[in-house]
Design a protein around this motif. Structure first.
Motif, mmCIF file in Angstrom:
data_model
loop_
_atom_site.group_PDB
_atom_site.id
_atom_site.type_symbol
_atom_site.label_atom_id
_atom_site.label_comp_id
_atom_site.label_asym_id
_atom_site.label_seq_id
_atom_site.Cartn_x
_atom_site.Cartn_y
_atom_site.Cartn_z
ATOM 1 N N PHE A 133 10.743 4.317 -4.058
ATOM 2 C CA PHE A 133 11.078 4.680 -2.674
ATOM 3 C C PHE A 133 12.308 3.870 -2.276
ATOM 4 O O PHE A 133 12.230 2.922 -1.488
ATOM 5 C CB PHE A 133 9.884 4.433 -1.752
ATOM 6 C CG PHE A 133 8.679 5.235 -2.140
ATOM 7 C CD1 PHE A 133 8.648 6.616 -1.948
ATOM 8 C CD2 PHE A 133 7.579 4.637 -2.731
ATOM 9 C CE1 PHE A 133 7.540 7.373 -2.315
ATOM 10 C CE2 PHE A 133 6.461 5.397 -3.102
ATOM 11 C CZ PHE A 133 6.440 6.763 -2.909
ATOM 12 N N ARG A 134 13.450 4.238 -2.832
ATOM 13 C CA ARG A 134 14.616 3.366 -2.752
ATOM 14 C C ARG A 134 15.229 3.338 -1.360
ATOM 15 O O ARG A 134 16.090 2.513 -1.083
ATOM 16 C CB ARG A 134 15.645 3.772 -3.807
ATOM 17 C CG ARG A 134 16.140 5.196 -3.684
ATOM 18 C CD ARG A 134 16.994 5.585 -4.891
ATOM 19 N NE ARG A 134 17.531 6.912 -4.710
ATOM 20 C CZ ARG A 134 16.825 8.039 -4.912
ATOM 21 N NH1 ARG A 134 15.554 7.973 -5.268
ATOM 22 N NH2 ARG A 134 17.369 9.224 -4.724
ATOM 23 N N HIS A 135 14.798 4.244 -0.472
ATOM 24 C CA HIS A 135 15.282 4.196 0.903
ATOM 25 C C HIS A 135 14.541 3.157 1.730
ATOM 26 O O HIS A 135 14.927 2.869 2.860
ATOM 27 C CB HIS A 135 15.192 5.578 1.551
ATOM 28 C CG HIS A 135 16.059 6.602 0.860
ATOM 29 N ND1 HIS A 135 17.367 6.845 1.203
ATOM 30 C CD2 HIS A 135 15.807 7.411 -0.200
ATOM 31 C CE1 HIS A 135 17.878 7.768 0.409
ATOM 32 N NE2 HIS A 135 16.953 8.131 -0.460
ATOM 33 N N ALA A 136 13.467 2.607 1.186
ATOM 34 C CA ALA A 136 12.739 1.513 1.853
ATOM 35 C C ALA A 136 13.334 0.191 1.358
ATOM 36 O O ALA A 136 13.709 0.085 0.202
ATOM 37 C CB ALA A 136 11.257 1.574 1.518
ATOM 38 N N ASN A 185 7.917 -1.680 -8.378
ATOM 39 C CA ASN A 185 7.899 -0.237 -8.639
ATOM 40 C C ASN A 185 8.026 0.548 -7.339
ATOM 41 O O ASN A 185 8.732 1.563 -7.280
ATOM 42 C CB ASN A 185 6.599 0.159 -9.344
ATOM 43 C CG ASN A 185 6.495 -0.435 -10.740
ATOM 44 O OD1 ASN A 185 7.478 -0.934 -11.288
ATOM 45 N ND2 ASN A 185 5.297 -0.395 -11.309
ATOM 46 N N PHE A 186 7.328 0.076 -6.303
ATOM 47 C CA PHE A 186 7.375 0.766 -5.010
ATOM 48 C C PHE A 186 8.813 0.846 -4.497
ATOM 49 O O PHE A 186 9.284 1.919 -4.123
ATOM 50 C CB PHE A 186 6.491 0.046 -3.979
ATOM 51 C CG PHE A 186 6.531 0.685 -2.613
ATOM 52 C CD1 PHE A 186 5.670 1.723 -2.282
ATOM 53 C CD2 PHE A 186 7.454 0.270 -1.657
ATOM 54 C CE1 PHE A 186 5.724 2.326 -1.035
ATOM 55 C CE2 PHE A 186 7.513 0.870 -0.406
ATOM 56 C CZ PHE A 186 6.646 1.900 -0.096
ATOM 57 N N PHE A 187 9.499 -0.302 -4.517
ATOM 58 C CA PHE A 187 10.854 -0.293 -3.947
ATOM 59 C C PHE A 187 11.879 0.365 -4.881
ATOM 60 O O PHE A 187 12.924 0.812 -4.416
ATOM 61 C CB PHE A 187 11.272 -1.715 -3.548
ATOM 62 C CG PHE A 187 10.523 -2.202 -2.328
ATOM 63 C CD1 PHE A 187 10.789 -1.659 -1.080
ATOM 64 C CD2 PHE A 187 9.515 -3.146 -2.446
ATOM 65 C CE1 PHE A 187 10.080 -2.075 0.047
ATOM 66 C CE2 PHE A 187 8.802 -3.575 -1.329
ATOM 67 C CZ PHE A 187 9.085 -3.032 -0.082
ATOM 68 N N ARG A 188 11.585 0.445 -6.164
ATOM 69 C CA ARG A 188 12.453 1.195 -7.072
ATOM 70 C C ARG A 188 12.301 2.691 -6.827
ATOM 71 O O ARG A 188 13.279 3.434 -6.740
ATOM 72 C CB ARG A 188 12.125 0.863 -8.527
ATOM 73 C CG ARG A 188 13.133 1.456 -9.515
ATOM 74 C CD ARG A 188 12.741 1.249 -10.989
ATOM 75 N NE ARG A 188 12.158 -0.053 -11.231
ATOM 76 C CZ ARG A 188 10.881 -0.244 -11.587
ATOM 77 N NH1 ARG A 188 10.074 0.788 -11.774
ATOM 78 N NH2 ARG A 188 10.404 -1.455 -11.778
ATOM 79 N N ASP A 197 0.875 -1.175 0.000
ATOM 80 C CA ASP A 197 0.000 0.000 0.000
ATOM 81 C C ASP A 197 0.913 1.225 0.000
ATOM 82 O O ASP A 197 1.555 1.527 1.009
ATOM 83 C CB ASP A 197 -0.902 -0.013 1.236
ATOM 84 C CG ASP A 197 -1.876 1.162 1.240
ATOM 85 O OD1 ASP A 197 -1.799 2.017 0.325
ATOM 86 O OD2 ASP A 197 -2.698 1.233 2.181
ATOM 87 N N SER A 198 0.961 1.933 -1.142
ATOM 88 C CA SER A 198 1.936 3.024 -1.275
ATOM 89 C C SER A 198 1.488 4.323 -0.615
ATOM 90 O O SER A 198 2.243 5.306 -0.637
ATOM 91 C CB SER A 198 2.237 3.276 -2.762
ATOM 92 O OG SER A 198 1.125 3.869 -3.409
#
Ligand SMILES: [Zn+2]
Ligand SMILES: [Zn+2]
Length: 257
Positions: A251-254, A246-249, A4-5
């Motif tokens: 928000f790369r600090h997550a 896509n989320f982790f790409r 959930d972004s």
């Protein structure tokens, strides 16, 4: 795993049910959620969620609807964002629906957030309502593409999606895409490239069908993914994998774990 972004787990309706909400997430394989800040006064509670739970992440920012709240300058935003659990700047943007006089302070606030995102290298979470032209104009003027980010709870036209995609932004769909009358939005969900697609609840708002009208929660992001899979005529698993990657790409600090 789904992500959930965009949700507001610090809001009272959800905060008082934290354990049940996290249990439902696990049951529905919603592995991570980004808790989005809407005013500096709330930030300690948003950050506390992300500090308590390894699969919750935080953002920092002031929502364009919020008048009469602390107005952080660039230095203040950067100081708040300087934390390992803070992965994004926002939510920020323009909302002329609730602020019909389209106040200058909204645009100044938005500019400050874009500058903060560029400076700290964390992406933007952008909210836009009845203000698409000014939102895109300010994004261009402030080189928002250098920070990147997401157009959250997207409800605009295909042309606006195209312009945001051209700036390198992702497009996030909420439960609105499951609503029967959202014909134009359903077409946009078919059009956005798979590698730029995100899903969200914006909980506690905008519960997707079949929970429409109830208090939304992250577990129900699965229904958003199901509707997008149906619209695009693709297996649910493909939407699940793509939106999580896509989320982790973005928000790369997550980190996924
Ligand atoms: Zn919003
Ligand atoms: Zn929101």
């Amino acid at each position: 795993m789904f992500v959930d972004s965009h949700c507001h787990l610090d809001f009272p309706d959800l905060a008082e049910r934290e354990d049940a909400i996290l249990a439902a997430m696990a049951e529905h394989r919603v592995g991570h959620a980004l808790c989005v800040c809407v005013k500096v006064e709330d930030f300690p509670r948003v950050l506390a969620l992300a500090e308590r739970h390894a699969h919750l992440w935080a953002s920092v920012g002031v929502h364009p609807d919020n008048a009469g709240v602390e107005e952080p300058d660039l230095a203040r935003l950067l100081a708040l964002a300087d934390h390992a659990r803070v992965v994004a700047i926002g939510e920020t943007g323009l909302d002329y629906y609730w602020q019909k006089d389209a106040p200058e302070w909204q645009r100044e606030r938005f500019r400050t957030h874009i500058r903060a995102a560029r400076k700290c290298g964390k992406p933007l979470i952008i909210h836009t309502r009845s203000a698409a032209d000014d939102t895109l104009r300010l994004m261009r003027e402030e080189a928002a593409g250098e920070a990147g980010g997401v157009m959250h709870c997207f409800t605009e036209s295909r042309e606006v999606a195209e312009a945001a995609l051209d700036l390198g932004f992702y497009i996030s769909f909420s439960g609105i895409v499951t609503f029967k009358n959202a014909t134009e939005l359903k077409a946009v969900a078919q059009y956005v490239p798979l590698d730029r697609l995100l899903i969200e609840t914006d909980a506690p708002y905008l519960a997707p069908v079949p929970h429409r009208g109830r208090t939304n929660e992250p577990a129900w992001v699965v229904h958003v993914a199901e509707e997008i899979a149906r619209l695009r005529n693709e297996p649910l698993e493909r939407i699940e994998i793509a939106t999580t990657e896509n989320f982790f790409r973005l928000f790369r600090h997550a980190q996924a774990h």
